[in-house]
Design a protein around this motif. Structure first.
Motif, mmCIF file in Angstrom:
data_model
loop_
_atom_site.group_PDB
_atom_site.id
_atom_site.type_symbol
_atom_site.label_atom_id
_atom_site.label_comp_id
_atom_site.label_asym_id
_atom_site.label_seq_id
_atom_site.Cartn_x
_atom_site.Cartn_y
_atom_site.Cartn_z
ATOM 1 N N ALA A 1 -10.781 -5.646 0.501
ATOM 2 C CA ALA A 1 -12.125 -5.900 -0.030
ATOM 3 C C ALA A 1 -12.908 -4.606 -0.220
ATOM 4 C CB ALA A 1 -12.874 -6.842 0.911
ATOM 5 N N ALA A 2 -12.786 -3.681 0.724
ATOM 6 C CA ALA A 2 -13.617 -2.476 0.712
ATOM 7 C C ALA A 2 -13.256 -1.499 -0.403
ATOM 8 C CB ALA A 2 -13.531 -1.775 2.065
ATOM 9 N N PHE A 3 -11.984 -1.481 -0.835
ATOM 10 C CA PHE A 3 -11.546 -0.444 -1.783
ATOM 11 C C PHE A 3 -11.293 -0.956 -3.199
ATOM 12 C CE2 PHE A 3 -10.821 1.740 2.190
ATOM 13 C CZ PHE A 3 -11.120 3.065 1.880
ATOM 14 N N PHE A 4 -11.614 -2.224 -3.485
ATOM 15 C CA PHE A 4 -11.392 -2.739 -4.842
ATOM 16 C C PHE A 4 -12.195 -1.956 -5.879
ATOM 17 C CE2 PHE A 4 -9.547 -7.038 -3.717
ATOM 18 C CZ PHE A 4 -8.429 -6.884 -4.526
ATOM 19 N N ALA A 5 -13.466 -1.675 -5.591
ATOM 20 C CA ALA A 5 -14.304 -0.960 -6.562
ATOM 21 C C ALA A 5 -13.738 0.429 -6.853
ATOM 22 C CB ALA A 5 -15.738 -0.857 -6.040
ATOM 23 N N TYR A 6 -13.250 1.097 -5.805
ATOM 24 C CA TYR A 6 -12.626 2.411 -5.974
ATOM 25 C C TYR A 6 -11.374 2.304 -6.846
ATOM 26 C CZ TYR A 6 -9.903 6.573 -4.758
ATOM 27 O OH TYR A 6 -9.143 7.715 -4.806
ATOM 28 N N GLY A 7 -10.564 1.285 -6.588
ATOM 29 C CA GLY A 7 -9.346 1.106 -7.378
ATOM 30 C C GLY A 7 -9.645 0.898 -8.846
ATOM 31 N N GLY A 8 -10.674 0.094 -9.141
ATOM 32 C CA GLY A 8 -11.025 -0.147 -10.533
ATOM 33 C C GLY A 8 -11.500 1.107 -11.239
ATOM 34 N N ARG A 9 -12.355 1.877 -10.581
ATOM 35 C CA ARG A 9 -12.868 3.109 -11.166
ATOM 36 C C ARG A 9 -11.748 4.137 -11.339
ATOM 37 N NH1 ARG A 9 -16.468 5.238 -14.586
ATOM 38 N NH2 ARG A 9 -17.295 7.255 -13.909
ATOM 39 N N LEU A 10 -10.871 4.229 -10.350
ATOM 40 C CA LEU A 10 -9.762 5.179 -10.420
ATOM 41 C C LEU A 10 -8.864 4.874 -11.613
ATOM 42 C CD1 LEU A 10 -8.574 7.548 -8.703
ATOM 43 C CD2 LEU A 10 -7.046 5.857 -7.667
ATOM 44 N N ALA A 11 -8.589 3.595 -11.837
ATOM 45 C CA ALA A 11 -7.737 3.219 -12.965
ATOM 46 C C ALA A 11 -8.367 3.600 -14.296
ATOM 47 C CB ALA A 11 -7.468 1.711 -12.921
ATOM 48 N N ASP A 12 -9.675 3.385 -14.434
ATOM 49 C CA ASP A 12 -10.359 3.675 -15.692
ATOM 50 C C ASP A 12 -10.472 5.166 -15.975
ATOM 51 O OD1 ASP A 12 -10.743 0.998 -16.287
ATOM 52 O OD2 ASP A 12 -12.713 0.903 -15.322
ATOM 53 N N THR A 13 -10.420 5.997 -14.941
ATOM 54 C CA THR A 13 -10.625 7.433 -15.140
ATOM 55 C C THR A 13 -9.338 8.244 -15.068
ATOM 56 O OG1 THR A 13 -11.124 7.721 -12.775
ATOM 57 C CG2 THR A 13 -12.982 7.352 -14.252
ATOM 58 N N VAL A 14 -8.344 7.758 -14.328
ATOM 59 C CA VAL A 14 -7.087 8.493 -14.170
ATOM 60 C C VAL A 14 -5.995 7.937 -15.078
ATOM 61 C CG1 VAL A 14 -5.260 9.074 -12.525
ATOM 62 C CG2 VAL A 14 -7.645 9.190 -11.814
ATOM 63 N N GLY A 15 -6.015 6.624 -15.288
ATOM 64 C CA GLY A 15 -4.964 5.984 -16.081
ATOM 65 C C GLY A 15 -4.399 4.794 -15.322
ATOM 66 N N HIS A 16 -4.339 3.654 -15.993
ATOM 67 C CA HIS A 16 -3.966 2.415 -15.323
ATOM 68 C C HIS A 16 -2.519 2.416 -14.826
ATOM 69 C CE1 HIS A 16 -7.486 1.500 -17.767
ATOM 70 N NE2 HIS A 16 -7.722 0.483 -16.967
ATOM 71 N N ARG A 17 -1.608 2.933 -15.655
ATOM 72 C CA ARG A 17 -0.204 2.881 -15.246
ATOM 73 C C ARG A 17 0.052 3.786 -14.034
ATOM 74 N NH1 ARG A 17 4.858 4.968 -18.588
ATOM 75 N NH2 ARG A 17 3.420 4.702 -20.323
ATOM 76 N N LYS A 18 -0.538 4.958 -14.034
ATOM 77 C CA LYS A 18 -0.367 5.860 -12.893
ATOM 78 C C LYS A 18 -0.865 5.209 -11.605
ATOM 79 C CE LYS A 18 -1.001 10.122 -15.592
ATOM 80 N NZ LYS A 18 -1.887 11.290 -15.818
ATOM 81 N N VAL A 19 -2.009 4.535 -11.703
ATOM 82 C CA VAL A 19 -2.600 3.939 -10.513
ATOM 83 C C VAL A 19 -1.788 2.735 -10.038
ATOM 84 C CG1 VAL A 19 -4.667 2.797 -9.596
ATOM 85 C CG2 VAL A 19 -4.901 4.805 -11.062
ATOM 86 N N VAL A 20 -1.264 1.945 -10.970
ATOM 87 C CA VAL A 20 -0.409 0.815 -10.571
ATOM 88 C C VAL A 20 0.820 1.318 -9.833
ATOM 89 C CG1 VAL A 20 1.145 -0.992 -11.403
ATOM 90 C CG2 VAL A 20 -1.143 -0.827 -12.330
ATOM 91 N N VAL A 21 1.472 2.334 -10.380
ATOM 92 C CA VAL A 21 2.671 2.888 -9.739
ATOM 93 C C VAL A 21 2.323 3.427 -8.354
ATOM 94 C CG1 VAL A 21 4.396 4.728 -9.852
ATOM 95 C CG2 VAL A 21 3.874 3.385 -11.893
ATOM 96 N N ALA A 22 1.214 4.164 -8.265
ATOM 97 C CA ALA A 22 0.795 4.694 -6.961
ATOM 98 C C ALA A 22 0.533 3.557 -5.975
ATOM 99 C CB ALA A 22 -0.452 5.553 -7.120
ATOM 100 N N GLY A 23 -0.142 2.510 -6.444
ATOM 101 C CA GLY A 23 -0.435 1.370 -5.581
ATOM 102 C C GLY A 23 0.817 0.666 -5.089
ATOM 103 N N VAL A 24 1.787 0.483 -5.989
ATOM 104 C CA VAL A 24 3.055 -0.159 -5.609
ATOM 105 C C VAL A 24 3.775 0.673 -4.551
ATOM 106 C CG1 VAL A 24 5.365 -0.786 -6.426
ATOM 107 C CG2 VAL A 24 3.358 -1.400 -7.785
#
Length: 517
Positions: free
Chosen positions: A63-86
């Motif tokens: 719950a606490a880091f969802f907003a960070y995850g959304g912003r990170l994806a929009d600024t760094v790149g969605h595919r990179k962030v998905v791979v990092a998250g996995v």
């Protein structure tokens, strides 16, 4: 749209499959650990508080880091962030399964459960952002109905799978995420989703405020069942969290590159959709908990049998989710959202009237109807809310909606849990007195029974009248759920406008693309 034009239907479907596998782990882990709690506690010699946090640490950081995850994806790149998250989620799962015995066990498993939550929080908004950018506006309802339907259905698979895996070793409930992660990474590499993003500095001040605000208030809600509402620390935690969130809102309005563009709430539809999502999440996630308890205590089901009880809920959920998605594509969000809330209210009301019969057969269709109501409205509400953002802010909008959903779920668990315990204790005390137990002793025994029922592994050895008392408490909870869904229907009816949303091109700064890692 550049991202929507990529490839054909087969390519888009491969992207969708990749994202479903990526988020599958986060849905499974919302419920699978609860089934193995007795075995984990016994083998690792965890305290009651420690084992509670082996469950809650994941939900809290999620719950606490969802907003960070959304912003990170929009600024760094969605595919990179998905791979990092996995990768983060899979590594943390592996380490949870490798928890050593001894004094370090409790700290170890709680820490890596929290890391799992961080991985899930950055993965989910990015994955949903990829799906949204891959499909055109008129196709998103159908695509996201499949995304939420299949991924959401895995929440019900968790208890069933956990029940069988635990018979081998509880560690397997974490290791099962590894092959899922491998499949997700292979599909991501094969589908190579292309999305747009806008590089921007990270608002770490806003991040600190929202993480602290959400964490403190959610912590307060979670601890309510451990410390009890009479403990002033509960009110202090929740109040401090709310104050920090208000400060966060004020700071974000004055920040050049904020973590969340709070002005998105000026969009009436986005605001109303999030209100509806928040209200219904008071019911959705808590239903799994209370229905599982009722199945094991009231109906004398095993842990895996309780999972099957929840699976019936998802029969309705998955089918109606597809219908709601198509209704969204054809006529907009209002009709499926309102209709879904009404169906959910009727389903929970009828289900509440049956639970004291302790007969699963008489409840089946009402469970399916309750699931259908939530399935029909959740996909259109979530999809329409995210559609209100620009192409460069889908991750951010998803982060907002998921924060709202998880925050409300924590509140629902705390409040409905308090109602359930109070009602159960009252009914048990009356039953004991009617059987000749002195009032003082009956009150003490009823308190002990009500406080210990959450650790029960079934109804074996529980007197029939206690099972009925617990069923009566469940009836009260389901009745409240029906009322909550009715409120959501009223908010949607008067807050949403009819008609399809018009797709608009993004204005503003040039965007980047995310063609490769």
């Amino acid at each position: 749209m550049a991202a929507t034009a990529q490839g054909g239907g087969r390519s888009r479907n491969l992207v969708l499959a990749a994202m479903i596998f990526a988020v599958a782990m986060t849905f499974i882990d919302q419920t699978i650990v609860s089934i193995a709690v007795p075995q984990i506690q016994d083998e690792l010699s965890l305290s009651s508080t420690g084992v509670q946090w082996a469950v809650n640490a994941y939900l809290l950081t999620l719950a606490a880091f969802f907003a960070y995850g959304g912003r990170l994806a929009d600024t760094v790149g969605h595919r990179k962030v998905v791979v990092a998250g996995v990768l983060i989620f899979a590594a943390a799962s592996l380490l949870c399964g490798l928890t050593p015995k001894g004094g370090v066990a409790q700290t170890w498993i709680v820490v890596f459960r929290a890391v799992q939550g961080v991985g899930g929080a950055i993965m989910f908004p990015a994955a949903l952002g990829i799906v949204v950018q891959t499909f055109a506006l008129r196709e998103r309802g159908k695509a996201l109905a499949l995304f939420f339907g299949v991924a959401g259905g895995l929440t019900a698979v968790g208890p069933i799978l956990g029940g069988y895996l635990t018979e081998w070793t509880w560690r397997a409930i974490f290791w099962v995420n590894i092959p899922v992660a491998v499949i997700a990474l292979i599909l991501i590499a094969a589908s190579r989703p292309v999305t747009e993003h806008r590089p921007a500095p990270m608002d770490y001040r806003g991040l600190a405020l929202i993480v602290a605000g959400v964490a403190l208030s959610v912590f307060g809600f979670q601890q309510a069942q451990i410390w009890h509402w009479s403990n002033p620390a509960i009110a202090i935690c929740i109040a401090a969290g709310v104050v920090l969130l208000l400060v966060f809102h004020r700071v974000e309005t004055r920040t050049a590159s904020p973590l969340i563009q709070v002005r998105i709430f000026r969009d009436r539809a986005f605001l109303v959709e999030n209100l509806v999502l928040g209200i219904t999440m008071l019911v959705f996630v808590p239903f799994f908990f209370f229905a599982s308890e009722y199945a094991q205590i009231g109906l004398d089901k095993s842990a895996s049998g309780a999972g099957l009880y929840l699976l019936d809920f998802f029969i309705g959920f998955v089918i109606a989710s597809q219908i709601g998605g198509r209704m969204l594509d054809r006529g907009g969000a209002k009709r499926p959202v309102v209709l879904g809330c009404v169906l959910g209210a009727v389903g929970f009301y009828l289900l509440a009237g049956q639970v004291t019969d302790l007969d699963f057969g008489g409840q089946f269709w009402y469970i399916v109807l309750s699931g259908a109501g939530l399935g029909m409205m959740l996909t259109p509400a979530s999809t329409d809310a995210v559609n209100r953002a620009s192409r460069l802010s889908y991750g951010e909008a998803t982060g907002i909606t998921q924060t709202v959903r998880n925050y409300a779920a924590s509140l629902g668990l705390a409040v409905l849990g308090t109602i359930s315990v109070a009602r159960f204790q009252s009914e048990a005390e009356s039953s004991l007195i009617s059987r000749g137990v002195p009032a003082g002793k009956a009150s003490s025994q009823a308190h002990d029974i009500a406080q210990s029922h959450q650790t029960s592994s079934g109804a074996s050895g529980i007197p029939h009248f206690i099972r009925l008392d617990f069923a009566d408490a469940t009836r009260t909870v389901f009745s409240v759920m029906a009322g909550i869904m009715a409120v959501a229907a009223v908010v949607a009816q008067f807050g949403l406008r009819r008609g399809l949303q018009v797709e608009e091109e993004t204005q503003g700064a040039p965007a980047g693309t995310d063609p490769q890692l």
